[in-house]
Scaffold this active site. Structure first.
Site, PDB file in Angstrom:
ATOM      1  N   ASN A 129    -174.194  40.679  49.848  1.00 60.72           N
ATOM      2  CA  ASN A 129    -174.962  41.952  49.626  1.00 60.72           C
ATOM      3  C   ASN A 129    -174.114  43.011  50.283  1.00 60.72           C
ATOM      4  OD1 ASN A 129    -176.020  41.235  52.090  1.00 60.72           O
ATOM      5  ND2 ASN A 129    -177.227  42.928  52.209  1.00 60.72           N
ATOM      6  N   HIS A 130    -173.040  42.679  50.971  1.00 59.24           N
ATOM      7  CA  HIS A 130    -172.304  43.718  51.640  1.00 59.24           C
ATOM      8  C   HIS A 130    -170.881  43.722  50.965  1.00 59.24           C
ATOM      9  CE1 HIS A 130    -173.982  45.578  55.292  1.00 59.24           C
ATOM     10  NE2 HIS A 130    -175.118  44.448  55.123  1.00 59.24           N
TER      11      HIS A 130
ATOM     12  N   HIS B   9    -177.124  35.588  55.169  1.00 57.39           N
ATOM     13  CA  HIS B   9    -177.959  36.877  55.014  1.00 57.39           C
ATOM     14  C   HIS B   9    -178.620  37.347  56.568  1.00 57.39           C
ATOM     15  CE1 HIS B   9    -179.406  40.242  52.839  1.00 57.39           C
ATOM     16  NE2 HIS B   9    -180.297  39.857  52.424  1.00 57.39           N
TER      17      HIS B   9
ATOM     18  N   GLU C 149    -165.841  67.023  66.273  1.00 57.67           N
ATOM     19  CA  GLU C 149    -166.228  67.628  67.516  1.00 57.67           C
ATOM     20  C   GLU C 149    -167.703  67.897  66.957  1.00 57.67           C
ATOM     21  OE1 GLU C 149    -162.502  70.238  69.145  1.00 57.67           O
ATOM     22  OE2 GLU C 149    -164.242  71.030  68.360  1.00 57.67           O
TER      23      GLU C 149
ATOM     24  N   ASN D 240    -162.421  78.143  66.339  1.00 57.91           N
ATOM     25  CA  ASN D 240    -161.261  78.985  66.554  1.00 57.91           C
ATOM     26  C   ASN D 240    -161.227  79.970  65.373  1.00 57.91           C
ATOM     27  OD1 ASN D 240    -160.901  77.102  64.430  1.00 57.91           O
ATOM     28  ND2 ASN D 240    -158.988  76.463  65.017  1.00 57.91           N
TER      29      ASN D 240
END
Lengths: 736, 162
Positions: A250-251, A494, A721, A712
């Site tokens: 499934n990945h 799984h 950040e 900035n």
């Protein structure tokens, strides 16, 4: 009862005669015995507690993992929505989201020889491969990856192209036989754990005609070396196509990869060519076979089966059409918003018998799109037996929920036009294409079931609401399927298992999991299983250790427990407002105290994690002298890292909770990988995202936040950040 | 640790029930309110009681089902009684330390691994090989190969009494 040691058999008298003027008399044997027994008892109690801690640590990790997977649906539906309605985020051409979610094949990339145009610098010291591959190539790959080298984009692309060509020739269900080699080795999830793969090769031998392998999916995501793992597997596949078999997990799904780390890893390792490589991976993943069968007796799939699984049908579909389990072939379908009207007419499932994990999908607590004309999420699916509104277990996949298909028309409140459904979103109407034909759906469901399902001890088949996809299948379902095909065993993966493997359904199902230390250092072993001609499984376990000194059980449990508890504390923190709202009914006078039971109840309801809360309480909250819980102390442990101006607690909490998702989105928007996005992009994305979440956040707060982050004042935000600012920091940590 | 009685007997009992439920739940893998009989020792001990093996067998006798499982309905009243009556009390830390001092006959401040092993193999319920290995792995200081029992007790108590 005799004790058989020299100490206690000495008679009392002799012991007293010992001349030890400066020290007290040697204790009597009886006393010694008593002391020994005392220590024994105390130690055993300690071990029992340790065992308990180990188990609830495990529960914590597992529940959070699966809860995270449910969140994945949220994200993917958001992406789908963005894609459908806002394809050009900044108005200048197709963006990465479209590319990643619905790629138009770049004509340049479409040509196989595109990689030839990529030059390889002289200074490149990594492995160089050519095709057809030889053993020396695979050896050099393995060695290079051991040394943490990266394979050049040119070779990676070429490798992927060759793999794609090979896989196209393979059927959905691949057959193997034990008559060619002594034993076939089957491995489970690797999840980017290169160390485990190398350990397996070391213990068991490299893939070859004499050492055939089946890798049962989930090669990527979560671990940090997914690229290396999957490239090695593909290389061996090309080298030994008859003796190396890979099943899709499934990945092996580009949308999962977006969230669980593979996409990010590839982008980081291959800055310039990352997108192309990911594109190819997407194709290759969808071309991976679904199942392997050994000797027509043993079925190997990644997740499992459902009561609707039809292997013959499965073998006939065009598997590469199902690019992702999280998006139906006609993408609008998994919009929870679309399925909702259907869901309501569907009503609760009759007699849902799932006693296991009565956990309704997390969708019930998620807010819906603002402005869409429907009821609030709170009203429906409040009971665990209702049809899940998850995109995977939606009413569009009726067989998972009940035998009859959903055929009811949408209610009149949702206007229906010729082109499809018109749904209002924010200020305009969005048009969604009409539903796809039943066969396409059926194909998709068959695939999802096989990749996502988990076995359960009780008979029957119920939707897997814990994960949000696939089913829970009982021993009867397994028995029926095995018998139907004349099989004797189902091997699947799984699920992470403590010992690396587990047998269930009376020996009919084996779970094999090959990523050791999956949750945490020392959390579990990995294992592989070998089948010879007798088809009797033999298990081999291992555990990769980062330290040379073996950790004691206590140390391992403590480390894992610490990690799990932090994860849990973070969960608490990121659900602060909801929890406080939950405590309110039990604390009318706003004293800040509730009983332990009430505390546990609220946590369970809000977080939807089935954990032993009372046992965990000492780690999470303080008790007052009268035994009640000071619930605000739950949030004492941590807070956001930096102190940004104008950050309300509400906003902080949301940012913490969705930090991973935000990171994902920012990475996608940041096309040139500079780490910066413009203020406009930030604002736009945030509005979309929060609108989708239904989070009531003041636009002004976001604008102020955006401006304050632009340190900035050049109109761009360093989102790394920014995200760091919202990484939850444990105040008790010294090194924050 | 039982709830102070200031809360009243009803809540006291409920609190005890909930504690037992929690402990039970951790070992209830199939979430069907039953646990394997072999887990009972761990559950009882995790609730702060430490019966001897013989006493544990008595408990099991009371609650075991024919199929080798223990179901919550039967376990609850038995366990509640044990907790309410404060049976099988835990050991205070200084008593524990004294016990080690008794074993340390030469008052060295430490024990050798084989000394400890001999002691732990005594009694009606001697340690198994596995238990011995586990204990030694946490108790033995690796550089000196000795058991500084004061440190050991300290560490275990800190760790275990949470």
């Amino acid at each position: 009862m005799g004790c058989g040691t020299s100490i206690s058999t000495e008679p009392q008298g002799r012991a007293m005669e010992t001349e030890e003027a400066s020290s007290p008399a040697t204790p009597s044997p009886a006393l010694t015995m008593k002391a020994a027994i005392l220590i024994q008892g105390w130690y055993r109690r300690y071990m029992a507690r340790l065992e308990m801690r180990r188990r609830y640590t495990w529960s914590i990790f597992q529940s959070i993992e699966y809860a995270g997977e449910q969140d994945q649906l949220q994200l993917s539906s958001f992406f789908s929505f963005m894609l459908d309605n806002f394809t050009h985020l900044n108005g200048s051409g197709p963006d990465l989201i479209s590319q990643l979610l619905d790629p138009v094949v770049d004509p340049w990339l479409g040509r196989e020889t595109c990689y030839e145009l990529i030059p390889v610098a002289e200074s490149y010291s990594g492995p160089r491969i050519s095709f057809p591959l030889s053993v020396s190539h695979t050896n050099s790959l393995v060695n290079a990856f051991k040394e943490h080298q990266t394979l050049h984009a040119r070779y990676a692309l070429q490798l992927l192209w060759e793999t794609k060509k090979l896989l196209k020739q393979m059927p959905n269900i691949v057959h193997m036989s034990t008559s060619y080699a002594k034993e076939i080795t089957i491995c489970g999830d690797l999840h980017g754990h290169l160390d485990d793969l190398l350990l397996i090769f070391y213990k068991n031998g490299l893939p070859s005609a004499e050492t055939p392998y089946v890798f049962n999916g989930d090669f990527v995501d979560r671990g940090k070396q997914s690229t290396e793992v999957v490239l090695i597997l593909f290389a061996y596949l090309l080298l030994y196509p008859n003796h190396m078999h890979l099943n899709r997990g499934n990945h092996e799904d580009h949308i999962m990869n977006l969230r669980y780390g593979f996409t990010k890893e590839v982008m980081q390792k291959y800055k310039t060519h990352g997108r192309e490589i990911l594109q190819l991976f997407q194709d290759v993943f969808s071309l991976l076979p679904i199942a392997t069968v050994i000797d027509s007796k043993v079925l190997i799939v990644h997740g499992g089966i459902s009561d609707q699984t039809d292997l013959d049908f499965l073998n006939s579909i065009e598997r590469q059409k199902v690019k992702s389990a999280l998006r139906l072939p006609r993408r609008s379908l998994e919009e929870p918003d679309v399925s909702r009207p259907y869901k309501q007419t569907h009503g609760p499932r009759p007699g849902s018998s799932h006693s296991r994990r009565q956990r309704p999908g997390a969708q019930t607590k998620r807010k819906r799109h603002r402005g869409l004309s429907r009821q609030d999420s709170g009203s429906s699916s409040s009971s665990s037996s209702s049809s899940s509104s998850s995109s995977l277990c939606s009413s569009r996949t009726p067989s998972c929920l009940s035998p009859r298909p959903c055929s009811s028309p949408p209610p009149p409140t949702v206007p229906f036009s010729v082109d499809g459904l018109q749904v209002p979103f924010l200020d305009s109407l969005a048009s969604l294409p009409p539903p796809s034909p039943p066969r396409v759906e059926r194909e998709w469901k068959q695939m999802v079931d096989v990749l996502w399902s988990d076995p359960k001890p009780q008979d029957g088949c119920t939707p897997n609401t814990f994960r949000g996809g696939g089913c829970y299948y009982g021993p009867d379902v397994t028995q029926r399927l095995l018998r139907h095909h004349g099989y004797q065993l189902l091997i699947r993966s799984h699920e992470c298992k403590q010992e690396g493997y587990e047998i269930c359904h009376g020996g009919n199902v084996i779970t094999i999991f090959s990523a050791s230390n999956y949750y945490e250092e020392g959390s579990n072993r990995g294992a592989y299983v070998k089948l010879g001609q007798d088809l009797l499984p033999r298990f081999y376990q291992y555990q990769v250790s980062r330290t040379t000194r073996k950790l004691t059980l206590t140390q391992r449990v403590r480390a894992a427990e610490g990690s799990a508890l932090r994860a849990l504390q973070e969960k608490l923190f990121s659900h602060r407002s909801e929890l406080l709202t939950g405590f309110l009914p039990f604390d009318h006078n706003n004293t800040g105290f509730v009983s332990v039971s009430e505390w546990a109840q609220v946590l369970e309801t809000v977080l939807r994690l089935d954990l032993p809360w009372r046992t965990l309480r000492p780690h999470l909250a303080r008790l007052a002298p009268d035994g009640s819980v000071e619930y605000l102390s739950c949030f004492d442990y941590m807070g956001p890292g930096l102190h940004l101006p104008q950050v309300t607690p509400n906003l902080a909490e949301t940012l913490v909770r969705y930090r991973t998702d935000l990171e994902l989105i920012f990475n996608i928007i940041d096309k040139d990988h500079s780490g910066l996005i413009s203020l406009d992009e930030f604002r736009h994305t945030w509005r979309l995202f929060s609108g989708h979440l239904g989070v009531a956040l003041d636009d002004g707060a976001i604008d102020a936040l955006a401006r304050s982050i632009d340190f900035n004042k050049d109109g761009s935000i360093d989102f790394t950040e920014f995200l760091e600012a919202f990484r939850v920091v444990h105040k008790l940590d010294k090194d924050h | 640790m039982l709830f102070p009685s200031a809360l009243g007997p009803e809540i006291l009992v409920t609190g005890v029930h909930k504690r037992i439920n929690d402990a039970f739940q951790v070992f209830d893998h199939d979430l069907n309110k039953t646990v394997d009989v072999r887990e009972i020792g761990a559950i009882v001990r995790s609730l702060g009681c430490f019966p001897t093996e013989a006493e544990l067998l008595d408990i099991i006798d009371e609650v075991e089902e024919p199929n080798g499982f223990i179901c919550f309905e039967r376990f609850l009243p038995t366990m509640s009684k044990i907790l309410m009556e404060n049976k099988f009390r835990p050991i205070p830390e200084d008593t524990l330390l004294k016990a080690f001092e008794v074993l340390d006959q030469q008052k060295k401040g430490h024990l050798e691994p084989n000394e400890l092993t001999e002691y732990m193999r005594q009694g009606d319920e001697p340690f198994t090989q596995l238990e011995m290995e586990e204990m030694l792995s946490s108790a033995v200081e690796p550089d000196s190969n000795l058991i500084y029992y004061k440190d050991f007790v300290n560490m275990m108590v800190l760790d275990g009494e949470r």
